[in-house]
Design an enzyme around this catalytic site. Sequence first.
Site, PDB file in Angstrom:
ATOM      1  N   PRO A  86      10.125  -2.811  19.129  1.00 37.59           N
ATOM      2  CG  PRO A  86      10.854  -1.605  20.995  1.00 37.59           C
ATOM      3  CD  PRO A  86       9.652  -1.844  20.142  1.00 37.59           C
ATOM      4  CD  GLU A 113       8.674   3.226  28.502  1.00 41.03           C
ATOM      5  OE1 GLU A 113       9.262   2.159  28.754  1.00 41.03           O
ATOM      6  OE2 GLU A 113       9.233   4.196  27.970  1.00 41.03           O
ATOM      7  CG  ASP A 166      22.627  -1.570  -2.855  1.00 43.86           C
ATOM      8  OD1 ASP A 166      23.381  -0.728  -3.356  1.00 43.86           O
ATOM      9  OD2 ASP A 166      21.488  -1.330  -2.458  1.00 43.86           O
TER      10      ASP A 166
HETATM   11  C1  9D3 Z   1      11.700  -1.052  28.630  1.00 40.35           C
HETATM   12  C2  9D3 Z   1      11.102  -1.688  27.444  1.00 40.35           C
HETATM   13  N1  9D3 Z   1      11.280  -0.883  26.229  1.00 40.35           N
HETATM   14  C3  9D3 Z   1      11.415  -1.821  25.086  1.00 40.35           C
HETATM   15  C4  9D3 Z   1      12.816  -2.069  24.728  1.00 40.35           C
HETATM   16  C5  9D3 Z   1      10.109   0.001  26.040  1.00 40.35           C
HETATM   17  C6  9D3 Z   1      10.148   0.770  24.782  1.00 40.35           C
HETATM   18  C7  9D3 Z   1      11.154   1.707  24.557  1.00 40.35           C
HETATM   19  C8  9D3 Z   1      11.165   2.454  23.378  1.00 40.35           C
HETATM   20  C9  9D3 Z   1       9.177   0.601  23.816  1.00 40.35           C
HETATM   21  C10 9D3 Z   1       9.187   1.351  22.651  1.00 40.35           C
HETATM   22  C11 9D3 Z   1      10.191   2.281  22.452  1.00 40.35           C
HETATM   23  C12 9D3 Z   1      10.200   3.077  21.203  1.00 40.35           C
HETATM   24  N2  9D3 Z   1      10.848   2.325  20.105  1.00 40.35           N
HETATM   25  C13 9D3 Z   1      10.126   1.812  19.109  1.00 40.35           C
HETATM   26  O1  9D3 Z   1       8.927   1.959  19.067  1.00 40.35           O
HETATM   27  C14 9D3 Z   1      10.795   1.045  18.076  1.00 40.35           C
HETATM   28  C15 9D3 Z   1      12.166   0.621  17.951  1.00 40.35           C
HETATM   29  C16 9D3 Z   1      13.327   0.812  18.767  1.00 40.35           C
HETATM   30  O2  9D3 Z   1      13.323   1.484  19.825  1.00 40.35           O
HETATM   31  N3  9D3 Z   1      14.508   0.252  18.349  1.00 40.35           N
HETATM   32  C17 9D3 Z   1      14.610  -0.461  17.208  1.00 40.35           C
HETATM   33  N4  9D3 Z   1      13.569  -0.669  16.420  1.00 40.35           N
HETATM   34  C18 9D3 Z   1      12.362  -0.129  16.796  1.00 40.35           C
HETATM   35  S1  9D3 Z   1      10.947  -0.295  15.940  1.00 40.35           S
HETATM   36  C19 9D3 Z   1      10.061   0.584  17.009  1.00 40.35           C
END
Ligand code: 9D3
Length: 224
Positions: A86, A113, A166
């Site tokens: 994220p 997490e 595209d």
């Molecule tokens: C509370 C903090 N969270 C971050 C926003 C913790 C967290 C939540 C979910 C950390 C990792 C995840 C799992 N998501 C991914 O690994 C991920 C992801 C996503 O959730 N949204 C958009 N792109 C991606 S790329 C990897």
Amino acid sequence: MKITILTIFPEVCRCVFAESIMGRAVSKGLADLQAADLRKWTSDRHRTVDDTPYGGGPGMVMKIEPIDLALSELRTPQSKVVLMSPQGRKFSDSIAREFSQCPELILLSGHYEGIDQRVADHLVDDEVSIGDYVLTSGVLPALVVADAVVRLIPGVLGDSESAAQDSFAAGILDHPHYTRPAEYKGWKVPEVLLGGHHAEIEKWRRAAALEATRKRRPDLLKGG
Ligand code: 9D3
């Protein structure tokens, strides 16, 4: 081109790789799509890939060691290792085109997490998110990136599906599409599409695409 997804959900990836255009790219020998099970690089009885966070707090953190061992085995001098997270830069058509130029991509999918920060700091070449919404893991983002990259490999799409035309490459949304019947429950297909006047049809499609973009994605017209 070779793409490897390193994940604790390799079966999810293999299902997706086997179907549709990705499956066809594999059969044609244009893409080598692999799913590597991160647990293969654990050595304890429980095949542990996560642990509690230093500093306390809820949730688990992915350990660096299995990831380091896996990447040591999987990476070659040609590979680009991309962490799905994220916190990464936001994935786009232009990043897909950039990745499609690499001979080997390794997509590292996180779970829980988070991932020990030393992975992002020392073990990967890039860090990518697919957008501002929270998923339960990085496996779907890794598959999204793989899918977007595979369809850009020359020969994967037929002429009719060509990636060059595209909408995102053109910077605007696609025009609306219709097929038979010409009228359904009183909902009519625009008259101009039924006539076969190709110049008129092109004009209508360009105007409709621009109108849809202006209404729904004005950011694309501003060059955002
Ligand atoms: C509370 C903090 N969270 C971050 C926003 C913790 C967290 C939540 C979910 C950390 C990792 C995840 C799992 N998501 C991914 O690994 C991920 C992801 C996503 O959730 N949204 C958009 N792109 C991606 S790329 C990897």
